[in-house]
Scaffold this motif. Structure first.
Motif, PDB file in Angstrom:
ATOM      1  N   ARG A  81     -11.345 119.924  31.138  1.00  0.00           N
ATOM      2  CA  ARG A  81     -11.629 119.673  29.674  1.00  0.00           C
ATOM      3  C   ARG A  81     -12.127 120.495  28.943  1.00  0.00           C
ATOM      4  O   ARG A  81     -12.371 120.580  27.758  1.00  0.00           O
ATOM      5  N   ILE A  82     -12.835 121.336  29.432  1.00  0.00           N
ATOM      6  CA  ILE A  82     -13.456 122.289  28.930  1.00  0.00           C
ATOM      7  C   ILE A  82     -12.299 124.265  28.046  1.00  0.00           C
ATOM      8  O   ILE A  82     -12.569 123.484  26.698  1.00  0.00           O
ATOM      9  N   CYS A  83     -10.852 122.933  29.223  1.00  0.00           N
ATOM     10  CA  CYS A  83     -10.117 124.532  28.465  1.00  0.00           C
ATOM     11  C   CYS A  83     -10.015 123.737  27.266  1.00  0.00           C
ATOM     12  O   CYS A  83      -9.285 124.698  26.119  1.00  0.00           O
ATOM     13  N   LEU A  84      -9.233 121.653  27.435  1.00  0.00           N
ATOM     14  CA  LEU A  84      -8.997 121.279  26.194  1.00  0.00           C
ATOM     15  C   LEU A  84      -9.583 121.641  25.328  1.00  0.00           C
ATOM     16  O   LEU A  84      -9.319 121.964  23.734  1.00  0.00           O
ATOM     17  N   ARG A  85     -11.082 121.525  25.390  1.00  0.00           N
ATOM     18  CA  ARG A  85     -12.179 121.287  24.421  1.00  0.00           C
ATOM     19  C   ARG A  85     -12.303 122.912  23.219  1.00  0.00           C
ATOM     20  O   ARG A  85     -12.409 123.134  22.495  1.00  0.00           O
ATOM     21  N   SER A  86     -11.871 124.011  24.321  1.00  0.00           N
ATOM     22  CA  SER A  86     -12.230 125.209  23.650  1.00  0.00           C
ATOM     23  C   SER A  86     -11.149 125.362  22.615  1.00  0.00           C
ATOM     24  O   SER A  86     -11.159 125.480  21.922  1.00  0.00           O
ATOM     25  N   GLN A  87      -9.562 124.701  22.928  1.00  0.00           N
ATOM     26  CA  GLN A  87      -8.276 125.205  22.142  1.00  0.00           C
ATOM     27  C   GLN A  87      -9.020 124.548  21.349  1.00  0.00           C
ATOM     28  O   GLN A  87      -8.268 124.926  20.171  1.00  0.00           O
ATOM     29  N   ARG A  88      -9.493 123.257  21.471  1.00  0.00           N
ATOM     30  CA  ARG A  88      -9.605 122.723  19.465  1.00  0.00           C
ATOM     31  C   ARG A  88     -10.692 123.353  18.625  1.00  0.00           C
ATOM     32  O   ARG A  88     -11.028 123.107  17.746  1.00  0.00           O
ATOM     33  N   LEU A  89     -11.484 123.998  19.461  1.00  0.00           N
ATOM     34  CA  LEU A  89     -12.195 125.057  18.795  1.00  0.00           C
ATOM     35  C   LEU A  89     -11.523 126.458  18.587  1.00  0.00           C
ATOM     36  O   LEU A  89     -12.417 126.940  17.984  1.00  0.00           O
ATOM     37  N   GLY A  90      -9.838 126.393  18.502  1.00  0.00           N
ATOM     38  CA  GLY A  90      -9.445 127.992  18.405  1.00  0.00           C
ATOM     39  C   GLY A  90      -8.986 129.318  19.713  1.00  0.00           C
ATOM     40  O   GLY A  90      -8.687 129.663  19.165  1.00  0.00           O
ATOM     41  N   TYR A  91     -10.102 129.142  20.674  1.00  0.00           N
ATOM     42  CA  TYR A  91      -9.973 129.767  22.074  1.00  0.00           C
ATOM     43  C   TYR A  91      -8.687 129.478  22.910  1.00  0.00           C
ATOM     44  O   TYR A  91      -8.663 128.302  23.424  1.00  0.00           O
ATOM     45  N   SER A  92      -7.404 129.866  22.078  1.00  0.00           N
ATOM     46  CA  SER A  92      -6.670 129.047  22.948  1.00  0.00           C
ATOM     47  C   SER A  92      -6.239 129.981  23.872  1.00  0.00           C
ATOM     48  O   SER A  92      -5.449 129.487  24.450  1.00  0.00           O
ATOM     49  N   VAL A  93      -6.431 130.940  24.134  1.00  0.00           N
ATOM     50  CA  VAL A  93      -6.005 131.889  24.968  1.00  0.00           C
ATOM     51  C   VAL A  93      -7.027 132.467  26.120  1.00  0.00           C
ATOM     52  O   VAL A  93      -8.242 132.211  25.981  1.00  0.00           O
ATOM     53  N   ILE A  94      -6.635 132.097  28.097  1.00  0.00           N
ATOM     54  CA  ILE A  94      -7.642 132.689  28.468  1.00  0.00           C
ATOM     55  C   ILE A  94      -7.373 133.966  29.276  1.00  0.00           C
ATOM     56  O   ILE A  94      -5.600 134.426  29.075  1.00  0.00           O
ATOM     57  N   LEU A  95      -8.415 135.009  28.977  1.00  0.00           N
ATOM     58  CA  LEU A  95      -7.721 136.357  28.878  1.00  0.00           C
ATOM     59  C   LEU A  95      -7.803 136.731  30.870  1.00  0.00           C
ATOM     60  O   LEU A  95      -9.365 135.740  31.215  1.00  0.00           O
TER      61      LEU A  95
END
Length: 376
Positions: A81-95
């Motif tokens: 859920r953190i990953c999904l909500r991060s995507q909604r803020l524009g954080y679409s990639v995890i390094l």
């Protein structure tokens, strides 16, 4: 400190079952998708290691493994859920640090329990369908020590630990939040206090304290999200700014064409615009939680609970029983149907935000952002 295999570049929402056969074994994982990551960052604007980078998170592989499979299974839904909500803020990639393996399905969660094992266990469950979709939709990009865009950055330590943490160094260099699991100290806190070492031009190492945002829980993310939205909204100075940033700041709200035109030609007072932004933020919070099932139903009380500070109401009997006045409050939905946007938020100076809640799709539509509509 717990290392683990790293994430695998992923851009597709639906992954063919053939990619993950039941007898999947990974002794020496192949890496057939590195070209996907390259294309991904070219679309984002620049590959890792350049001077600029679209918003990204740094995966804290140091937080793994868990002590047990049960602990891992318990923590995964919140992580997703953190990953999904991060995507909604524009954080679409995890390094992800390339020093650990780049296969997403080979991340070691606990003992000999990997992401692939969790996937096999959950993929046939209707209750886990949304979690599986989020899991498969996570995109990652590996980075090396020379990709961190601050060549003078030497090491990043946590006080009390002798080890230097590569993920923390990347978070400092990329100016990005960490995302991981709350397995143990210091990974179950945010911010994480660190000591940053930079190599000066004279060859002397400069040591300074710092802090890193660590998205290890939804409570921490909520604080991060509120600050993110506040900074973004503070930068919006016109209705056109609001319109252009709509998808980033209000992704759960559906903006109808009439309201788009009003924002594009906005010429009203900055005070009213601030009230519009405040109200939209509250409506976004409600809509996001409504879509995720955390709010059972649409109601004015639920809107107020989400932080809506301005009065909200339906229309008067006079308006509802006058076909002409009701027609002034009917707006086209993107699907082509026309609905009565009775509910509205009352702003100063007679300004209104009219909305329509579709209880079947759980979509909240914004149809009018402007002056009071006719009442006689």
């Amino acid at each position: 400190t717990g290392g683990g295999e790293a994430l695998f570049p992923r851009t597709r929402r639906d992954i063919p079952e053939a990619l993950f056969p039941g007898d999947l074994t990974v002794d020496r994982p192949e890496r057939p998708h590195r070209h996907v990551a390259g294309r991904l960052f070219r679309r984002m604007g620049q590959a890792v290691g350049g001077a600029s980078l679209s918003p990204a998170l740094v995966f804290n592989h140091h937080s793994l493994p868990f002590d047990s499979v049960a602990q891992a299974d318990s923590a995964i839904p919140e992580f997703l859920r953190i990953c999904l909500r991060s995507q909604r803020l524009g954080y679409s990639v995890i390094l992800v640090d390339e020093s650990v393996d780049s296969q997403w399905f080979c991340v070691r969660l606990a003992g000999e329990y990997f992401w692939r094992d969790w996937y096999r266990k959950k993929r046939g469950s209707a209750e886990e369908r949304d979690a599986i979709r989020v899991f498969l939709g996570i995109a990652t990009r590996s980075f090396g020590i020379n990709d961190v865009p601050e060549p003078c950055l030497f090491e990043v330590h946590v006080p009390g630990f002798q080890t230097a943490f590569s993920a923390l160094r990347a978070a400092v260099g990329f100016e990005a939040p960490l995302v991981g699991f709350p397995t143990r100290s210091p990974w179950n806190a945010s911010p994480v206090a660190v000591v940053i070492e930079r190599l000066g031009a004279d060859g002397v190492v400069d040591t300074r304290p710092g802090e890193l945002v660590n998205l290890h829980s939804l409570d921490v993310f909520a604080i991060f999200e509120a600050d993110f939205r506040k900074r973004k909204e503070d930068a919006l100075k016109s209705g056109r700014d609001v319109l252009e940033q709509w998808g980033l700041l209000y992704p759960s709200l559906v903006l109808c064409d009439a309201a788009k035109g009003q924002l594009a030609s906005w010429s009203h007072s900055p005070t009213v615009l601030e009230q519009v932004k405040e109200s939209l933020s509250a409506l976004e919070r409600f809509s996001s939680e409504w879509k995720e099932g955390r709010v059972p139903a649409y109601s004015h009380e639920a809107l107020r609970a989400a932080g809506l500070n301005h009065e909200v109401s339906g229309e008067s009997e006079t308006v509802r029983h006058n076909r002409r006045l009701q027609g002034c409050r009917e707006f086209w939905l993107p699907c082509g149907s026309k609905e009565f946007f009775e509910d509205h938020v009352k702003l100063s100076g007679g300004f209104r935000i009219h909305m329509y809640a579709d209880v079947n799709t759980r979509n909240l539509y914004i149809g009018h952002v402007g002056p009071h509509l006719p009442t006689d």
